[in-house]
Design a protein around this motif. Structure first.
Motif, mmCIF file in Angstrom:
data_model
loop_
_atom_site.group_PDB
_atom_site.id
_atom_site.type_symbol
_atom_site.label_atom_id
_atom_site.label_comp_id
_atom_site.label_asym_id
_atom_site.label_seq_id
_atom_site.Cartn_x
_atom_site.Cartn_y
_atom_site.Cartn_z
ATOM 1 N N HIS A 17 0.841 -1.190 0.000
ATOM 2 C CA HIS A 17 0.000 0.000 0.000
ATOM 3 C C HIS A 17 0.881 1.246 0.000
ATOM 4 O O HIS A 17 2.095 1.156 0.191
ATOM 5 C CB HIS A 17 -0.947 0.008 1.203
ATOM 6 C CG HIS A 17 -0.249 0.026 2.521
ATOM 7 N ND1 HIS A 17 0.312 -1.087 3.097
ATOM 8 C CD2 HIS A 17 0.002 1.038 3.387
ATOM 9 C CE1 HIS A 17 0.857 -0.778 4.245
ATOM 10 N NE2 HIS A 17 0.697 0.519 4.456
ATOM 11 N N LEU A 18 0.256 2.387 -0.214
ATOM 12 C CA LEU A 18 0.946 3.666 -0.196
ATOM 13 C C LEU A 18 0.650 4.382 1.118
ATOM 14 O O LEU A 18 -0.428 4.223 1.685
ATOM 15 C CB LEU A 18 0.490 4.535 -1.368
ATOM 16 C CG LEU A 18 0.679 3.941 -2.764
ATOM 17 C CD1 LEU A 18 0.099 4.871 -3.822
ATOM 18 C CD2 LEU A 18 2.133 3.635 -3.045
ATOM 19 N N VAL A 19 1.607 5.182 1.578
ATOM 20 C CA VAL A 19 1.436 5.970 2.789
ATOM 21 C C VAL A 19 1.730 7.427 2.445
ATOM 22 O O VAL A 19 2.792 7.746 1.906
ATOM 23 C CB VAL A 19 2.379 5.492 3.922
ATOM 24 C CG1 VAL A 19 2.248 6.391 5.133
ATOM 25 C CG2 VAL A 19 2.075 4.047 4.284
ATOM 26 N N ALA A 20 0.775 8.294 2.731
ATOM 27 C CA ALA A 20 0.922 9.720 2.449
ATOM 28 C C ALA A 20 1.225 10.477 3.735
ATOM 29 O O ALA A 20 0.922 10.013 4.830
ATOM 30 C CB ALA A 20 -0.369 10.267 1.827
ATOM 31 N N ALA A 21 1.816 11.657 3.572
ATOM 32 C CA ALA A 21 1.974 12.588 4.690
ATOM 33 C C ALA A 21 0.711 13.435 4.717
ATOM 34 O O ALA A 21 0.387 14.107 3.733
ATOM 35 C CB ALA A 21 3.207 13.458 4.486
ATOM 36 N N GLU A 22 -0.037 13.368 5.807
ATOM 37 C CA GLU A 22 -1.308 14.082 5.920
ATOM 38 C C GLU A 22 -1.140 15.278 6.851
ATOM 39 O O GLU A 22 -0.675 15.137 7.982
ATOM 40 C CB GLU A 22 -2.379 13.145 6.456
ATOM 41 C CG GLU A 22 -3.749 13.775 6.543
ATOM 42 C CD GLU A 22 -4.781 12.785 7.044
ATOM 43 O OE1 GLU A 22 -5.557 12.298 6.205
ATOM 44 O OE2 GLU A 22 -4.791 12.489 8.254
ATOM 45 N N CYS A 23 -1.520 16.451 6.367
ATOM 46 C CA CYS A 23 -1.437 17.675 7.161
ATOM 47 C C CYS A 23 -2.370 17.560 8.365
ATOM 48 O O CYS A 23 -3.543 17.206 8.217
ATOM 49 C CB CYS A 23 -1.824 18.869 6.300
ATOM 50 S SG CYS A 23 -1.928 20.418 7.214
ATOM 51 N N THR A 24 -1.845 17.883 9.553
ATOM 52 C CA THR A 24 -2.675 17.820 10.754
ATOM 53 C C THR A 24 -3.627 19.007 10.843
ATOM 54 O O THR A 24 -4.586 18.968 11.612
ATOM 55 C CB THR A 24 -1.805 17.770 12.032
ATOM 56 O OG1 THR A 24 -0.972 18.930 12.076
ATOM 57 C CG2 THR A 24 -0.956 16.512 12.069
ATOM 58 N N GLY A 25 -3.388 20.037 10.047
ATOM 59 C CA GLY A 25 -4.256 21.211 10.065
ATOM 60 C C GLY A 25 -5.471 21.070 9.169
ATOM 61 O O GLY A 25 -6.603 21.288 9.599
ATOM 62 N N CYS A 26 -5.246 20.669 7.909
ATOM 63 C CA CYS A 26 -6.358 20.648 6.952
ATOM 64 C C CYS A 26 -6.619 19.284 6.321
ATOM 65 O O CYS A 26 -7.601 19.114 5.605
ATOM 66 C CB CYS A 26 -6.116 21.686 5.859
ATOM 67 S SG CYS A 26 -4.777 21.266 4.715
ATOM 68 N N GLY A 27 -5.741 18.321 6.555
ATOM 69 C CA GLY A 27 -5.954 16.979 6.020
ATOM 70 C C GLY A 27 -5.444 16.772 4.610
ATOM 71 O O GLY A 27 -5.608 15.679 4.053
ATOM 72 N N ALA A 28 -4.813 17.784 3.998
ATOM 73 C CA ALA A 28 -4.246 17.610 2.654
ATOM 74 C C ALA A 28 -3.191 16.510 2.710
ATOM 75 O O ALA A 28 -2.494 16.354 3.713
ATOM 76 C CB ALA A 28 -3.633 18.917 2.160
ATOM 77 N N ARG A 29 -3.096 15.725 1.633
ATOM 78 C CA ARG A 29 -2.150 14.610 1.605
ATOM 79 C C ARG A 29 -1.102 14.821 0.520
ATOM 80 O O ARG A 29 -1.411 15.288 -0.570
ATOM 81 C CB ARG A 29 -2.887 13.298 1.379
ATOM 82 C CG ARG A 29 -3.712 12.894 2.575
ATOM 83 C CD ARG A 29 -4.321 11.542 2.387
ATOM 84 N NE ARG A 29 -4.915 11.079 3.635
ATOM 85 C CZ ARG A 29 -5.514 9.921 3.763
ATOM 86 N NH1 ARG A 29 -5.578 9.085 2.741
ATOM 87 N NH2 ARG A 29 -6.028 9.560 4.924
ATOM 88 N N ARG A 33 8.573 13.849 1.308
ATOM 89 C CA ARG A 33 8.773 14.767 2.418
ATOM 90 C C ARG A 33 8.205 16.151 2.116
ATOM 91 O O ARG A 33 8.291 16.646 1.009
ATOM 92 C CB ARG A 33 10.276 14.882 2.688
ATOM 93 C CG ARG A 33 10.593 15.705 3.895
ATOM 94 C CD ARG A 33 12.106 15.905 4.014
ATOM 95 N NE ARG A 33 12.421 16.815 5.078
ATOM 96 C CZ ARG A 33 12.201 18.125 5.050
ATOM 97 N NH1 ARG A 33 11.644 18.689 4.005
ATOM 98 N NH2 ARG A 33 12.520 18.892 6.073
ATOM 99 N N ARG A 34 7.648 16.777 3.138
ATOM 100 C CA ARG A 34 7.128 18.146 3.062
ATOM 101 C C ARG A 34 7.629 18.935 4.252
ATOM 102 O O ARG A 34 7.677 18.423 5.363
ATOM 103 C CB ARG A 34 5.595 18.171 3.116
ATOM 104 C CG ARG A 34 4.909 17.710 1.879
ATOM 105 C CD ARG A 34 4.923 18.817 0.883
ATOM 106 N NE ARG A 34 4.608 18.277 -0.423
ATOM 107 C CZ ARG A 34 4.228 19.000 -1.428
ATOM 108 N NH1 ARG A 34 4.097 20.291 -1.309
ATOM 109 N NH2 ARG A 34 3.991 18.456 -2.593
ATOM 110 N N SER A 35 7.972 20.194 4.046
ATOM 111 C CA SER A 35 8.340 21.073 5.156
ATOM 112 C C SER A 35 7.115 21.802 5.689
ATOM 113 O O SER A 35 7.039 22.114 6.873
ATOM 114 C CB SER A 35 9.378 22.097 4.707
ATOM 115 O OG SER A 35 10.568 21.436 4.351
ATOM 116 N N ALA A 36 6.165 22.093 4.782
ATOM 117 C CA ALA A 36 4.938 22.793 5.170
ATOM 118 C C ALA A 36 3.832 22.401 4.192
ATOM 119 O O ALA A 36 4.092 22.029 3.056
ATOM 120 C CB ALA A 36 5.151 24.303 5.151
#
Length: 130
Positions: A17-29, A33-36
């Motif tokens: 499966h795939l794993v995304a980085a989900e923003c804790t503020g708005c849920g965008a995936r 790697r993301r800094s913001a």
């Protein structure tokens, strides 16, 4: 034989499966790697498993590619439960009779190559759901 994922967000276990980085503020995936967050600016993320089935929302049949890349192939975008995932559509003929907008697809792994030590690199694609 040892297998390694071609990208960090592909998990090779009993059910790949795939794993995304989900923003804790708005849920965008996001993948990788993301800094913001590009949507809200939040700096915190959590890991989120992406559904393995989805709907093909757009695609193109690629006729010309770099030397060594087999053509034609289908590149597409799949809506996996609200997460947009780019990937090739595999295990079906690359033509408009077999690939259609809205078709149901599921994640599958694709061998990419093997190094001299016998380690296999594994990518992903999406195949039609029968």
């Amino acid at each position: 034989m040892q297998r390694v994922p071609l990208v960090d967000y592909l998990v090779l276990d009993d059910e790949p499966h795939l794993v995304a980085a989900e923003c804790t503020g708005c849920g965008a995936r996001y993948f990788d790697r993301r800094s913001a967050c590009a949507s809200c600016g939040e700096l915190d993320f959590r890991s989120a498993d992406v559904p393995t089935e989805g709907e093909l929302t757009t695609f193109t049949i690629v006729q010309f590619a770099a030397e060594g890349v087999e053509v034609p192939f289908v590149a597409g975008v799949v809506d996996c439960g609200g997460t947009s995932v780019k990937g090739n559509v595999v295990n079906t003929p690359p033509d408009p009779e077999h690939v259609t907008l809205g078709m149901r697809v599921r994640l599958t792994t694709v061998p990419v190559g093997t190094d001299a030590a016998g380690t296999e690199a594994v990518g992903y694609g999406f195949e039609p759901v029968p």
